[in-house]
Design a protein around this motif. Structure first.
Motif, PDB file in Angstrom:
ATOM      1  N   ASP A  41       0.798  -1.303   0.057  1.00 54.06           N
ATOM      2  CA  ASP A  41      -0.048  -0.216   0.080  1.00 54.06           C
ATOM      3  C   ASP A  41       0.754   1.115  -0.124  1.00 54.06           C
ATOM      4  N   VAL A  42       2.015   1.183   0.590  1.00 54.71           N
ATOM      5  CA  VAL A  42       2.809   2.219   0.657  1.00 54.71           C
ATOM      6  C   VAL A  42       3.986   2.323  -0.407  1.00 54.71           C
ATOM      7  N   LEU A  43       4.564   1.099  -0.855  1.00 52.41           N
ATOM      8  CA  LEU A  43       5.421   0.918  -1.993  1.00 52.41           C
ATOM      9  C   LEU A  43       5.034   1.159  -3.325  1.00 52.41           C
ATOM     10  N   GLU A  44       3.879   0.513  -3.792  1.00 52.53           N
ATOM     11  CA  GLU A  44       3.411   0.750  -4.932  1.00 52.53           C
ATOM     12  C   GLU A  44       3.092   2.349  -5.466  1.00 52.53           C
ATOM     13  N   PRO A  45       2.507   2.740  -4.751  1.00 56.04           N
ATOM     14  CA  PRO A  45       2.133   4.383  -5.049  1.00 56.04           C
ATOM     15  C   PRO A  45       3.403   5.053  -5.271  1.00 56.04           C
ATOM     16  N   ALA A  46       4.577   4.745  -4.776  1.00 53.52           N
ATOM     17  CA  ALA A  46       5.738   5.335  -4.837  1.00 53.52           C
ATOM     18  C   ALA A  46       6.564   4.768  -5.955  1.00 53.52           C
ATOM     19  N   GLY A  47       6.151   3.723  -6.631  1.00 59.63           N
ATOM     20  CA  GLY A  47       6.826   3.020  -7.811  1.00 59.63           C
ATOM     21  C   GLY A  47       7.898   2.226  -7.267  1.00 59.63           C
ATOM     22  N   LEU A  48       7.802   1.851  -6.129  1.00 58.65           N
ATOM     23  CA  LEU A  48       8.858   0.938  -5.741  1.00 58.65           C
ATOM     24  C   LEU A  48       8.370  -0.596  -5.570  1.00 58.65           C
ATOM     25  N   ASP A  49       9.291  -1.534  -6.020  1.00 60.84           N
ATOM     26  CA  ASP A  49       9.298  -2.993  -6.065  1.00 60.84           C
ATOM     27  C   ASP A  49       9.544  -3.544  -4.684  1.00 60.84           C
TER      28      ASP A  49
END
Length: 323
Positions: free
Chosen positions: A190-198
């Motif tokens: 929920d935090v990483l995907e919006p930031a474009g992080l895998d």
């Protein structure tokens, strides 16, 4: 004893069973008679009369895990303060042993507190028992009493901090047999995907430091090595970090680590472990207060929410991370 104290048998019964308070002079006479006659209660006889055992069962997955040890400590403190005995069962991470152990424990207790990681059929059996049952964590069953921190919130809190620190390549070493593992993955994503992080996901066969050590090579010795690795609990994170150092990695300069639980050991290792405090002792206290309210048919106590807290330590504090 009634004759010695100059009161009725009913008064003696109500006093020794904690069913009623009396005037100070009457209670002084009762205490004096108890002392003079060396009276002690027979728990079995009392149980036969009252239908109560004054015992509460607590079944945990692994008493060697400091998180569960602290849950037991908190629960026992409240039990003793309120005249209950706590009977603890260690299921030793054995799912198949859960029901036989609980079937043996149930008749000796007024209520049960059980780790939510027991199988679904056992959860349903417990929910249908003719006695109060509370769960540590959220099982896959509605309309049951659960106590614990929100696993999604716990993971999100940690991920938000690590993203703010400038980490970009994340790894998570989880324990897929636990229901909370899915929720923690959701909180991270929920935090990483919006930031474009895998997020690279690895798994351990048990949530222990030894398993964390065994998983370290898989997580670290690959071309796309994460720059921060989150253990599903502090024990796994400590094992990962120990093995990382043995493999020649500098912590946190080459790779950073974080855990979940805030067990006592996490602050004393080198470097101290960043983690999330999931209120282990408070969980034990809260679940005991709730199960006692169910047993005594009283309203559920209010104001007992458990909020996780981020504990920032040296294992994630790199000076060269771009912010």
């Amino acid at each position: 004893m009634a004759e010695r104290a100059g009161v009725s048998i009913a008064t003696v019964s109500k006093y020794v069973n904690g069913q009623q308070s009396f005037s100070q002079p009457v209670e002084d006479k009762l205490r004096s008679a108890i002392k003079d006659l060396s009276y002690s209660q027979n728990p079995l006889a009392r149980s036969m009369v009252t239908g109560r055992t004054t015992a509460i069962g607590l079944a945990v997955m692994d008493i060697a895990n400091p998180h569960y040890a602290n849950v037991v400590k908190g629960a026992n403190r409240v039990a003793l303060e309120n005249g209950y005995n706590l009977l603890v069962v260690d299921m030793e991470e054995s799912i198949s042993a859960a029901r036989p152990l609980l079937e043996a424990l149930s008749p000796r207790t007024d209520g049960l507190i059980v780790s939510a990681r027991v199988p679904q059929d056992v959860v349903e059996w417990l929910a249908d028992l003719d006695k109060p049952v509370a769960f540590l964590g959220q099982p896959e069953c509605d309309d049951v009493l659960t106590v614990g921190t929100d696993s999604v919130q716990v993971a999100s809190l940690l991920a938000q901090y690590l993203v703010r620190q400038g980490f970009r390549k994340f790894g998570y070493v989880g324990y897929s047999r636990a229901s909370w593992n899915i929720e923690r993955l959701r909180g991270l994503r929920d935090v990483l995907e919006p930031a474009g992080l895998d997020l690279q996901v690895f798994d351990v066969e048990e949530p222990t430091s030894e398993a964390g050590e065994r998983a370290a090579a898989r997580a670290l010795l690959n071309p796309d090595r994460p720059d921060v690795i989150i253990g599903c609990n502090d024990l796994v994170a400590i094992g990962l970090m120990s093995e990382a150092r043995a493999l020649g990695f500098k912590v946190p300069d080459d790779v950073a680590f974080a855990g979940i639980d805030n067990i006592p050991t996490s602050r004393y290792i080198t470097p101290p472990l960043t983690t999330v405090d999931v209120c282990s002792q408070a969980t034990g206290e809260v679940v005991m207060k709730r199960i006692m309210a169910m047993i005594e048919d009283k309203p559920q106590p209010e104001g007992l929410t458990l909020e996780p807290a981020l504990i920032i330590r040296g294992s994630t504090q790199r000076s060269d991370v771009t912010r």
